[in-house]
Write an enzyme that holds these catalytic residues in place. Structure first.
Site, PDB file in Angstrom:
ATOM      1  N   ASP A  74      44.629 149.629  -0.105  1.00 24.23           N
ATOM      2  CA  ASP A  74      45.869 149.719   0.673  1.00 24.23           C
ATOM      3  C   ASP A  74      47.036 149.191  -0.157  1.00 24.23           C
ATOM      4  OD1 ASP A  74      44.658 147.083   1.014  1.00 24.23           O
ATOM      5  OD2 ASP A  74      46.199 146.682   2.517  1.00 24.23           O
ATOM      6  N   GLU A 138      44.259 144.454   2.741  1.00 27.75           N
ATOM      7  CA  GLU A 138      44.613 143.236   2.012  1.00 27.75           C
ATOM      8  C   GLU A 138      46.098 142.940   2.127  1.00 27.75           C
ATOM      9  OE1 GLU A 138      45.685 140.466  -1.240  1.00 27.75           O
ATOM     10  OE2 GLU A 138      46.451 142.481  -0.891  1.00 27.75           O
TER      11      GLU A 138
END
Length: 383
Positions: A74, A138
């Site tokens: 991500d 994250e």
């Protein structure tokens, strides 16, 4: 059939083309799942609360010798795409530079360790397991990312003996720094409630701003510590003071403020919370203004003491770059703060100069070098 080595630059570009802005998976984990399962890894999607995660293992479950990699696909939002020199999700390679969101943080890191792992287990099948734990959460709240993977691993009897997180760790040049720990991080929100009144008659009011400014000055002026053996001094930053008061002749009824603390191993989130409450109560007694606090601890400080793992990684870095890396605990938080409860963990990755910036980019030669470092780490670990 002959094995074609995985090109980490091409894989990085393919991942960048997946618009995986947190919490969207964007196709990045599906791409890696297909690649790893095709290379003989046992893969599992470990999705939780709408967040996508991927676990991949080559070798037998429960092996005593198991080397793990952790990373995330991500990315943060791109901002205004018009401010970029190249398409932030184009994965373009121009004059030896790869452009796009995630080019440093950290699709290249994931591509490098995935490529290294696939080639390594094909060329020199180890006596043990190679594990990849890759999250899509994250850059967000991180509640359902690496923590979900670790929870699933505990339930399924999966385990890494040691782990390397592939976050960018080098400030300026490749190979200069390994992270062996991280500072803790917490945010505190304060609300001061007084009595509204006319600014010409302050004795008839209780000014929450006076109390809040006094408290913020005490907190910001206080020396938390002078640093420890492996950590810089802890820091406290005032990040906002808000009243929402449009009138210059009205003392408001309430005021809010926030601080962010990055703390070393002299403290815990709880000890700092206790200190904040002690200081708030002092100001409350002095001013008569009620002060309340809410806190969120993003992670405690932690340290993987210098030893076998850091020596292994440092040796591989030096062999490939010619630099002996510094062992550091600087910077913000990372998912290593979760992994450290599972096994010893260190971090090593690219130069992070352009991460989270417009025109995020990296030289392609550094991606090849990173794969070579990860390959050497695996070779030396299983030697």
């Amino acid at each position: 059939m002959a094995h074609t080595p995985i090109d980490p630059v091409q894989l990085s570009a393919d991942l960048i083309r997946c618009p995986s802005v947190t919490p969207n998976e964007g196709g990045a984990l599906a791409l890696l799942d297909k690649l790893l399962s095709g290379a003989g890894f046992e893969t599992h999607r470990v999705d939780r609360n709408g967040i996508a995660n991927l676990y991949a293992r080559w070798g037998r479950k429960g092996a005593n010798r198991s080397f793990g990699f952790n990373g995330h696909t991500d990315v943060v939002p791109v901002g205004n795409p018009d401010d970029w020199s190249h398409d932030p999700f184009g994965g373009e390679i121009i004059d030896g530079v790869l452009w796009g969101r995630g080019a440093t943080d950290m699709k290249t890191g994931v591509a490098a360790f995935a490529a290294a792992a696939i080639d390594f287990v094909h060329d020199t099948p180890p006596d043990g397991a190679v594990i990849l734990a890759i999250t899509g959460d994250e850059e967000g709240d991180a509640q359902d990312g690496t923590t979900a993977l670790l929870d699933w691993m505990a339930k399924e009897g999966e385990r890494m003996a040691v782990c390397l997180v592939g976050e960018p760790t080098c400030p300026n040049v490749m190979g200069e720094m390994i992270k062996i720990g991280r500072r803790g991080s917490m945010t505190a929100h304060f609300t001061a409630r007084g009595v509204q009144g006319h600014s010409a008659y302050p004795h008839r009011a209780k000014n929450p701003l006076t109390a809040m400014v006094r408290l913020m000055d005490r907190l910001a002026s206080h020396e938390l510590d002078q640093g420890t053996e492996h950590f810089d001094p802890s820091t406290l930053a005032i990040t906002t003071i808000d009243t929402g008061n449009p009138a210059n002749n009205v003392i408001p009824a309430a005021c809010r403020a926030s601080v962010n603390i990055r703390f070393n191993d002299s403290h815990s989130g709880q000890s700092l919370t206790d200190w904040l409450w002690t200081e708030a109560r002092k100001v409350q007694e002095e001013t008569g203004v009620e002060i309340s606090i809410t806190t969120r601890i993003s992670g405690e400080s932690f340290l993987t003491p210098p030893g076998d793992l850091s020596t292994l990684v440092a040796g591989a870095v030096q062999a490939e770059t010619g630099r002996r890396p510094e062992l550091s605990t600087t910077g913000g938080t990372s998912d290593a703060r979760f992994v450290k409860d599972h096994c010893p963990v260190v971090e090593f990755g690219l130069v992070g100069k352009t991460m989270h910036q417009v025109d995020e980019r990296v030289e392609v030669e550094l991606i090849h070098q990173l794969k070579a470092i990860y390959t050497r780490i695996l070779t030396d670990y299983f030697a």
